[in-house]
Design an enzyme around this catalytic site. Structure first.
Site, PDB file in Angstrom:
ATOM      1  CG  ASP A 301      -0.419  -0.357   2.509  1.00 56.23           C
ATOM      2  OD1 ASP A 301       0.819  -0.352   2.656  1.00 56.23           O
ATOM      3  OD2 ASP A 301      -1.216  -0.663   3.423  1.00 56.23           O
ATOM      4  CG  ASN A 360       8.376   0.854   8.824  1.00 52.29           C
ATOM      5  OD1 ASN A 360       7.719   1.368   7.938  1.00 52.29           O
ATOM      6  ND2 ASN A 360       8.729  -0.416   8.807  1.00 52.29           N
ATOM      7  N   GLY A 475      -4.012   9.651   6.186  1.00 50.42           N
ATOM      8  CA  GLY A 475      -4.871  10.253   7.191  1.00 50.42           C
ATOM      9  C   GLY A 475      -4.222  11.386   7.963  1.00 50.42           C
TER      10      GLY A 475
END
Length: 541
Positions: A301, A360, A475
């Site tokens: 994704d 990350n 988001g």
């Protein structure tokens, strides 16, 4: 088709996952979910362009599944812009297997596939209402997890979740055969104990027979169930720890070193390649044409999200900000230096053979989990917890320069009691943090912004890639305070949006393969920029 939740074994239970309420805590408007599916196609969904669907226009179905939820979205390209319509959404979550010998945490793949079929049927219905036709389907999910398929296409069992913990127990065993330095020099992958390579070692340790089986990563597994064709898409393959970052092929020497079958993984495909057409029974079940193709997209994704970053040039960094934050730059070649390995940067494959050089970083999981704790406490007390909007306004009024935490710390991975753990982490460093929710929120967001700034700076130094602007997608792009704090911490302008970068990237790669979208990444990004108004944040000293 059965409902996914109803299909769960009675003895299984769905556990909290570190990606619950993926949109929760992300928007400054307080909306828990930025998308609203149409009710019988009568209300507008998210149209990032106002272009009407032309007669018989090709439409593109994006299957976008995260660890806590999934959606099927229909995309349309017209007049240099792209629009999206959510036609189905469904829950997802880790399940605990009732039999201890099967491990603990698994995905309900059968239930997920049932919901994919429901979504594709809804896509066919939607296409009929707008006089269009679904031309292709693209699938993106999270990385590293897989299912084992035998020669007859039967799955050995439900796929394990990366949260299971079994991989961590095999790290030493793997490193005894392949050193961490060797692994990084070939794969360029940051060390994470749940990487596919360690999960496969756990299969071996458990006595699983891997001969005559294929390991299919989750999006490849769904594509196989739709088409009957076994392929491995390269952006997700690059997260396994068994992919050569330079050659762009499977690292067969590592398979041999670990005693894994040479043909364990199927042939590779690139984003834009056709995987196959729908099996006849799938076409009949969903109402889609039998000629509908499944097209490889950036099936990881984040690869699809980065493809949709609306950057005008190459001197940019991106932050795919949600429950996790993926922070990095886009490169032409991997960075395989020892300094890069020690900094724990990863070289994952991107669209068009690019490298997503990133790390990350902790994400808005800390905020969404804190919100959940406050909601539960308020419910127990018979009161109402502050809304996200109220908390963000209050946090913005908190004085800057307060205590910070290490958002990457392992102590924040598990769910539950997050506000207390944040305060404990501050206390462990000799600081103090007020119990007020606004103070906790400010601490989390300032800590995230500081981590973003440090990671962008280190990515630029290690790669030599200049960074003049930061694009925040996902988001987190809706969180005005986080975006402003990031601009302040980096000293660079921040462009926020689009929220739906992953779905946009998925749709645009399909459209390009069909000849309905431009050929270059720069032109695709220009389509996103024309379709979405970014919000610009300038540093405030």
């Amino acid at each position: 088709m059965t409902d996914m939740r109803a299909a769960e074994p009675a003895s299984s239970r769905r556990l909290p996952d570190p990606r619950p309420r993926a949109a929760s805590g992300l928007g400054s408007t307080g909306a828990r979910d930025p998308l609203r599916a149409r009710e019988q196609w009568e209300r507008p969904g998210i149209d990032v362009a106002s272009e009407e669907t032309s007669p018989a226009a090709p439409l593109f179905a994006a299957v976008d599944i995260g660890a806590s939820s999934g959606r099927v979205i229909v995309g349309n390209i017209g007049s240099g812009e792209v629009s999206l319509e959510v036609v189905h959404r469904f829950p997802n979550g880790v399940m605990e297997h009732p039999a201890p010998e099967h491990g603990s945490l698994h995905w309900d793949l059968d239930g997920l596939f049932d919901q994919v079929l429901v979504g594709l049927a809804a896509a066919a219905e939607y296409a009929a209402t707008v006089v269009g036709q679904i031309a292709s389907i693209g699938i993106d999910t999270w990385a590293v997890d897989y299912g084992l398929i035998d020669a007859d296409g039967a799955m050995a069992g439900p796929p394990f979740s990366y949260r299971d913990g079994r991989g961590a127990k095999q790290v030493v065993s793997v490193h005894e055969r392949i050193s961490p330095e060797q692994l990084y020099q070939t794969t360029g992958l940051q060390h994470l104990p749940f990487n596919t390579i360690y999960q496969l070692a756990a299969e071996q340790a458990a006595g699983q027979d891997l001969t005559a089986r294929h390991a299919l990563l989750i999006p490849d597994l769904i594509a196989f169930k739709l088409t009957g064709v076994r392929r491995a898409e390269s952006t997700n393959a690059s997260t396994t720890g068994l992919f050569d970052a330079v050659a762009g092929e499977w690292a067969t020497e590592f398979l041999a070193a670990l005693g894994l079958p040479a043909e364990l993984f199927p042939p590779l495909v690139e984003p834009g390649d056709t995987i196959g057409t729908l099996r006849p029974e799938i076409a009949a079940h969903t109402g889609l044409p039998a000629t509908t193709t499944v097209v490889a997209v950036g099936s990881h994704d984040t690869a699809s999200a980065v493809a949709a970053v609306p950057a005008a040039g190459k001197n940019f960094a991106y932050i795919s900000s949600g429950t996790w934050s993926l922070v990095g730059v886009e490169l032409a070649i991997p960075v395989l230096s020892e300094a890069s390995r020690l900094a724990n940067f990863t070289n994952e494959r991107g669209v068009d053979g690019t490298i997503r050089y990133l790390r990350n970083v902790g994400g808005l999981w800390l905020l969404s989990e804190s919100m959940r704790s406050w909601d539960e406490a308020a419910a127990s007390a018979g009161t109402v917890a502050p809304s996200l909007t109220e908390l963000l306004v209050a946090a913005a009024a908190e004085p800057p320069g307060g205590p910070r935490i290490d958002v990457d710390s392992q102590e924040f991975i598990a769910p539950g009691g997050m506000p207390g753990r944040v305060r404990a982490a501050v206390h462990a460093k000799g600081g103090a943090l007020d119990t007020r929710p606004a103070a906790v929120v400010r601490c989390i967001l300032e800590s995230l912004a500081a981590a973003y700034a440090a990671t962008v700076r280190e990515a630029a130094e290690l790669s030599g890639q200049a960074v003049e602007v930061i694009h925040i997608v996902g988001g987190g792009s809706q969180n005005e305070l986080l975006c402003q704090l990031t601009a302040n911490a980096t000293g660079l302008p921040v462009e926020a949006g689009p929220v739906e970068a992953t779905a946009l990237g998925n749709v645009l790669i399909q459209a390009r393969a069909a000849g309905a979208a431009p050929a270059t990444r720069g032109e695709l990004r220009a389509v996103v920029a024309a379709s979405h108004q970014c919000v610009r944040y300038l540093p405030i000293s």
